[in-house]
Design an enzyme around this catalytic site. Structure first.
Site, mmCIF file in Angstrom:
data_model
loop_
_atom_site.group_PDB
_atom_site.id
_atom_site.type_symbol
_atom_site.label_atom_id
_atom_site.label_comp_id
_atom_site.label_asym_id
_atom_site.label_seq_id
_atom_site.Cartn_x
_atom_site.Cartn_y
_atom_site.Cartn_z
ATOM 1 N N ASN A 12 62.144 -8.924 1.812
ATOM 2 C CA ASN A 12 63.287 -8.223 1.225
ATOM 3 C C ASN A 12 62.901 -7.792 -0.192
ATOM 4 O OD1 ASN A 12 65.696 -7.349 0.179
ATOM 5 N ND2 ASN A 12 66.752 -9.328 0.325
ATOM 6 N N TRP A 13 62.631 -6.502 -0.325
ATOM 7 C CA TRP A 13 62.151 -5.984 -1.620
ATOM 8 C C TRP A 13 63.283 -5.811 -2.633
ATOM 9 C CZ3 TRP A 13 58.275 -1.454 -0.080
ATOM 10 C CH2 TRP A 13 57.233 -1.995 0.668
ATOM 11 N N LYS A 14 64.520 -5.959 -2.179
ATOM 12 C CA LYS A 14 65.699 -5.827 -3.058
ATOM 13 C C LYS A 14 65.646 -4.491 -3.825
ATOM 14 C CE LYS A 14 66.213 -10.764 -2.966
ATOM 15 N NZ LYS A 14 66.693 -12.008 -3.567
ATOM 16 N N HIS A 97 73.990 -10.541 2.987
ATOM 17 C CA HIS A 97 73.096 -11.197 2.022
ATOM 18 C C HIS A 97 73.934 -11.751 0.870
ATOM 19 C CE1 HIS A 97 70.044 -11.811 -1.052
ATOM 20 N NE2 HIS A 97 69.176 -11.872 -0.047
ATOM 21 N N GLU A 99 73.592 -11.702 -2.185
ATOM 22 C CA GLU A 99 73.811 -10.779 -3.306
ATOM 23 C C GLU A 99 74.907 -9.766 -2.970
ATOM 24 O OE1 GLU A 99 69.655 -9.899 -3.710
ATOM 25 O OE2 GLU A 99 69.384 -11.963 -4.400
ATOM 26 N N GLU A 169 70.085 -18.890 4.105
ATOM 27 C CA GLU A 169 69.646 -18.723 2.719
ATOM 28 C C GLU A 169 70.627 -19.435 1.793
ATOM 29 O OE1 GLU A 169 66.843 -15.144 2.120
ATOM 30 O OE2 GLU A 169 68.875 -14.435 1.799
ATOM 31 N N GLY A 175 65.870 -16.866 -5.513
ATOM 32 C CA GLY A 175 65.396 -16.353 -6.798
ATOM 33 C C GLY A 175 65.320 -17.398 -7.897
ATOM 34 N N SER A 215 63.278 -18.721 -2.228
ATOM 35 C CA SER A 215 62.084 -19.125 -2.980
ATOM 36 C C SER A 215 60.902 -19.495 -2.074
ATOM 37 C CB SER A 215 62.411 -20.272 -3.946
ATOM 38 O OG SER A 215 63.360 -19.858 -4.902
ATOM 39 N N GLY A 236 61.852 -13.040 -0.625
ATOM 40 C CA GLY A 236 62.233 -12.094 -1.673
ATOM 41 C C GLY A 236 61.061 -11.845 -2.616
ATOM 42 N N GLY A 237 61.060 -12.553 -3.748
ATOM 43 C CA GLY A 237 60.068 -12.341 -4.807
ATOM 44 C C GLY A 237 58.625 -12.275 -4.315
HETATM 45 P P1 13P Z 1 63.564 -15.181 -3.175
HETATM 46 O O1 13P Z 1 62.470 -15.393 -2.159
HETATM 47 O O2 13P Z 1 63.168 -14.346 -4.330
HETATM 48 O O3 13P Z 1 64.207 -16.491 -3.553
HETATM 49 O O4 13P Z 1 64.726 -14.330 -2.435
HETATM 50 C C1 13P Z 1 65.208 -14.770 -1.224
HETATM 51 C C2 13P Z 1 66.073 -13.720 -0.651
HETATM 52 O O5 13P Z 1 67.143 -13.436 -1.152
HETATM 53 C C3 13P Z 1 65.578 -12.998 0.516
HETATM 54 O O6 13P Z 1 66.599 -12.229 1.089
#
Ligand code: 13P
Length: 261
Positions: A12-14, A97, A99, A169, A175, A215, A236-237
């Site tokens: 997930n590149w956000k 999600h 967010e 999640e 994050g 994470s 994510g990251g």
């Molecule tokens: P991180 O891996 O940066 O914690 O993000 C997780 C995430 O929200 C994937 O959708």
């Protein structure tokens, strides 16, 4: 008894990378990630870059997903892109999600409508569910998972539910670098699969894929992916680093090979 579920590694590149950066990054990623047909690797870039990346994508290695999609197919909904508009570009779409839930105030009702719209338009939803730290500390984790899951799967047939992907999640692990402990993940995933079984029966519960996200990186990925009931990771990251992401894909491939032996 072994399952037939294909491990999924999702990036997930956000809200990162414009068209040229994403294209450059995909070029690197395609060099780093080996061709691993026994697992599924899905990239979720921002909506603007979906189209150019779809032309560049090595489809033997990757599939595309959208980070969001609106549930009305078309109309006076300024700023929105519908599932109907996305369906020839993507296989998957993230729904609910954390967010979206916390920054954009999307509730279970919106998540439910988005899941139904995705399914109606031939896109597989990846329904994200998870508790906040406050909810975990006050012992509400299972209740939250139950509520988000039942709302998200509402009005689906058993066959539609079986094709879905659920991402567990925990909000406090996203994050933050503070990933959940494998036994916490195992407990949550078992609970989710059990709930799916209560709702749709054992057969659906055996088919539905459940990922962990929060994470995940190249160092901790194996601890989650190796869990018997875990079908991969939503990253994510670490998905923004082609070397780290390629290592996570390799871990998943090795676990999948062991499961198939
Ligand atoms: P991180 O891996 O940066 O914690 O993000 C997780 C995430 O929200 C994937 O959708």
């Amino acid at each position: 008894m072994r399952n037939n579920r294909k491990i999924m590694i999702a990036g997930n590149w956000k809200e990162h990378m414009d068209v040229s950066t994403a294209s450059h990054f995909l070029h690197r990623l395609q060099e780093s990630v080996a061709n691993r047909q026994s697992i599924e690797v899905v990239l979720f870039p921002n909506v603007l870059v979906l189209q150019p990346l779809s032309v560049q994508l090595d489809r033997r290695k990757f599939r595309l997903g959208a980070q969001d999609g609106f549930y009305k197919d078309a109309g006076a909904y300024t700023g929105e892109v519908s599932m109907a508009m996305l369906n020839d570009l993507v296989h998957y779409v993230l729904v609910g999600h954390s967010e979206r839930r916390h920054v954009f105030n999307e509730n279970d009702d919106v998540a439910s409508k988005k899941v139904q719209s995705a399914v109606r338009n031939g896109i597989i939803p990846v329904l994200c569910i998870g508790e906040t730290l406050q909810e975990r500390l006050s012992g509400e984790t299972k209740q939250i998972l139950h509520n988000q899951l039942t709302a998200g799967l509402m009005h689906l047939t058993a066959r539609e539910a079986a094709a879905m992907v659920i991402a567990y999640e925990p909000v406090w692990a996203i994050g933050t670098g503070e990933f959940a402990k494998p036994d916490q993940v195992e407990e949550a995933i078992k609970y989710i699969r059990n709930q799916v079984s209560q709702l749709f029966g054992e057969r659906t519960a055996r088919h539905i894929r459940i990922l962990y996200g929060g994470s995940v990186d190249d160092h901790n990925a194996s601890a989650f992916i190796e869990l018997e009931d875990c079908d991969g990771a939503l990253v994510g990251g670490a998905s923004l680093n082609h070397e780290k992401f390629a290592k996570i894909v390799d871990v998943a491939f090795k676990v999948q090979q062991k499961r198939m032996d």
